[in-house]
Design an enzyme around this catalytic site. Structure first.
Site, PDB file in Angstrom:
ATOM      1  N   ASP B  22       0.845  -1.196   0.000  1.00  0.00           N
ATOM      2  CA  ASP B  22       0.000   0.000   0.000  1.00  0.00           C
ATOM      3  C   ASP B  22       0.877   1.241   0.000  1.00  0.00           C
ATOM      4  OD1 ASP B  22      -2.268  -1.482   0.139  1.00  0.00           O
ATOM      5  OD2 ASP B  22      -2.860  -0.844   2.160  1.00  0.00           O
ATOM      6  N   LYS B  79      -8.201   0.620  -5.204  1.00  0.00           N
ATOM      7  CA  LYS B  79      -9.411   0.049  -4.609  1.00  0.00           C
ATOM      8  C   LYS B  79     -10.657   0.798  -5.050  1.00  0.00           C
ATOM      9  CE  LYS B  79      -7.089  -1.186  -0.250  1.00  0.00           C
ATOM     10  NZ  LYS B  79      -7.047  -2.655  -0.285  1.00  0.00           N
ATOM     11  N   GLY B 151      -5.288  -2.714   8.632  1.00  0.00           N
ATOM     12  CA  GLY B 151      -4.944  -1.595   9.490  1.00  0.00           C
ATOM     13  C   GLY B 151      -4.828  -1.949  10.954  1.00  0.00           C
ATOM     14  N   ARG B 163      -6.383 -20.703   6.616  1.00  0.00           N
ATOM     15  CA  ARG B 163      -6.517 -22.076   7.128  1.00  0.00           C
ATOM     16  C   ARG B 163      -7.859 -22.678   6.727  1.00  0.00           C
ATOM     17  NH1 ARG B 163      -3.147 -24.791  10.277  1.00  0.00           N
ATOM     18  NH2 ARG B 163      -1.552 -23.692  11.475  1.00  0.00           N
ATOM     19  N   GLY B 233      -0.261  -3.756   3.928  1.00  0.00           N
ATOM     20  CA  GLY B 233      -0.903  -2.445   3.923  1.00  0.00           C
ATOM     21  C   GLY B 233      -0.179  -1.499   4.838  1.00  0.00           C
ATOM     22  N   SER B 234      -0.777  -1.302   6.004  1.00  0.00           N
ATOM     23  CA  SER B 234      -0.240  -0.323   6.940  1.00  0.00           C
ATOM     24  C   SER B 234       1.093  -0.758   7.531  1.00  0.00           C
ATOM     25  CB  SER B 234      -1.248  -0.124   8.066  1.00  0.00           C
ATOM     26  OG  SER B 234      -2.549  -0.112   7.543  1.00  0.00           O
TER      27      SER B 234
END
Lengths: 201, 290
Positions: B22, B79, B151, B163, B233-234
């Site tokens: 990101d 996105k 996030g 899983r 991402g973050s």
């Protein structure tokens, strides 16, 4: 005679697909993920797969794989680069200054067909192989062949041209293409590479 | 006519074994590319900030996305909201390489996802289990990712989804063909998709891990659980040393099965993103769109 074994550079990208094709034609393979995996005495040829060339180059440099792989190719190790693999082997690449293997006398244009919307499938002739399916994914093409450098014993031989752009070529034991023969069922391009490996032994 | 679906699945194959990061600025995109990212996700705010800011979260400004497209040569994703096909049309118009129809943004439609088969451009969608993954593939998604809680820096949900998906795939693989018809009914997906999974022991598209991946060890964990690559991402640009952490996660994905290398990669990374635990968060984004 020992059965053939091909190393596949498995830093990032579609290496599993090449392994499956080799399996189908009955050729043993091993994956190279780091310097410890680089054991040239144990294989007869190298495949550099498609993927993102910037990602592969970064890992290759960090893993100190650049020198040993380049040396092996210059000493005649047969190598087959598809898409990103072709970029890694090219002596010149537009807008790209990162260190590469740079063993093949070609100038390559990256993302030559644009973004993903420009990706396409076609069927086209390759010298000595015939008409084969070709999948181009954000593909590069060879802008031109370059003057033969001292490290190469043969000039570049153009194997296929599509819409005035070179999309497959060979120089000695080095074979490259813009498209992804590993994504289609046709095995002939890989068999062609294996014949280069056999002749080099 | 050429088969866009196949070409779009093929692009996802090229991303395998890689890390998609990101980024919110061209500068971050260049850092990600130099660190070895195989693609970047362009967005105005990273999920940790979206979560903190609250309110309605939408598609990013196309100008901002174009700035990132110009900054890097690797694929650029963006996105759109679940069900918001007009946002998807806009992203297609600026020739984005992949659209993430994402639960990280506020859903625009609480019933329908986008009919992704109508588009030339590829879509990746999140899934918590096999049924959800196959429903998205049936709608035209050409890549799947887990729906780990974005996030948070907490990998527990991504692990749970991966899983569950893998265990459901193994269960299908062991079924007899007559049992597959009932399985298709229960999963609410067409029979041919169930049959593909039964015959091949995998999804018909590439499957990445996403949500809560914050360390090289997290990335290796997801790869060993069957992910074919990782979205981060973050975890990168909310950490102490983004550049170093990004490189370490890239190499961890390549060497996910080599604890010695992973140990070296995990050294001196600086502060990880602080993160919040699953039970401390107010909003479970994974519950958006099923």
């Amino acid at each position: 005679m020992k059965p053939l074994r091909i190393a596949i550079l498995a830093l990032q990208g579609a290496f599993a697909e090449h392994q499956q094709i080799l399996q189908k034609i009955g050729v043993d393979s091993l994956l190279v993920r780091n310097l410890a995996d680089w054991t040239p005495e144990e294989f007869d040829g190298l495949i550099i797969p498609g993927g993102e060339s910037t990602a592969m180059l970064r890992i290759m440099n960090d893993e100190q794989l650049m020198m040993p792989v380049r040396n092996a190719i210059q000493q005649g190790l047969p190598v087959f680069g598809t898409c990103a693999g072709m970029i890694l082997l090219a002596k010149e690449v537009d807008n790209e200054t990162r260190e590469r293997l740079a063993t093949m006398d070609i100038r390559v244009h990256r993302n030559a067909y644009g973004r993903q919307m420009g990706s396409f499938y076609t069927e086209h002739d390759v010298n000595g192989i015939g008409t084969i399916p070709m999948t181009f994914i954000r593909a590069p093409y060879i802008e031109k062949t370059l003057q033969q450098s001292p490290s190469n014993t043969e000039p570049v031989e153009v194997l296929s041209v599509l819409d005035n752009h070179i999309i497959a070529a060979r120089q000695g034991n080095q074979l490259v293409c813009s498209f992804h023969p590993e994504l289609n069922e046709d095995l002939r391009f890989h068999k062609y590479f294996i014949s280069i490996v056999q002749q080099s032994k | 006519m050429e088969d866009r679906t196949e070409l779009n699945r093929n692009l996802a194959q090229m991303l395998k074994g890689g890390v998609i990061m990101d980024v919110t600025t061209p500068e971050q995109a260049r850092i990600a590319e130099a660190a070895g990212a195989c693609a970047v996700m362009a967005l105005e705010r990273i999920p940790a900030d979206i979560r903190r800011a609250g309110g309605v979260s939408r598609m990013s400004d196309p100008k901002m996305i174009k700035g990132i497209q110009e900054a890097v040569s690797i694929p650029v994703m963006a996105k759109c909201r679940i069900g918001h096909f007009a946002e998807a049309q806009i992203l297609e118009a600026i020739e984005i390489d992949y659209i993430d129809e994402s639960e990280v943004l506020s859903p625009a439609d609480d019933i329908y996802h986008i009919d992704k088969r109508k588009f030339q451009v590829p879509f990746v969608c999140g899934a918590k289990d096999l049924g959800e993954a196959l429903r998205r593939i049936n709608e035209g998604a050409t890549m799947i990712r887990t729906k780990g809680e974005p996030g948070t820096g907490d990998v527990v949900q991504a692990v749970r989804h991966m899983r569950l998906m893998q265990s459901e795939i193994r269960r299908l693989t062991s079924m007899s063909v007559d049992e597959l018809y009932e399985a298709a009914k229960q999963l609410r997906v067409p029979f041919d998709l169930v049959q593909f999974v039964h015959d091949n022991g995998k999804l018909p598209v590439v499957n990445f891990a996403a949500g809560g991946v914050a360390t090289p060890a997290d990335a290796a964990l997801m790869m060993q659980l069957g992910a074919e690559g990782v979205f981060v991402g973050s975890g990168i640009f909310k950490s102490g040393n983004p550049e170093k952490r990004a490189q370490a996660i890239v190499k961890a994905v390549t060497n996910y099965n080599n604890p010695k290398i992973l140990a070296e990669l995990s050294e001196d990374l600086g502060e990880a993103m602080v993160g919040i635990n699953e039970d401390e968060i107010q909003l479970l984004m994974a519950e958006r769109g099923k």
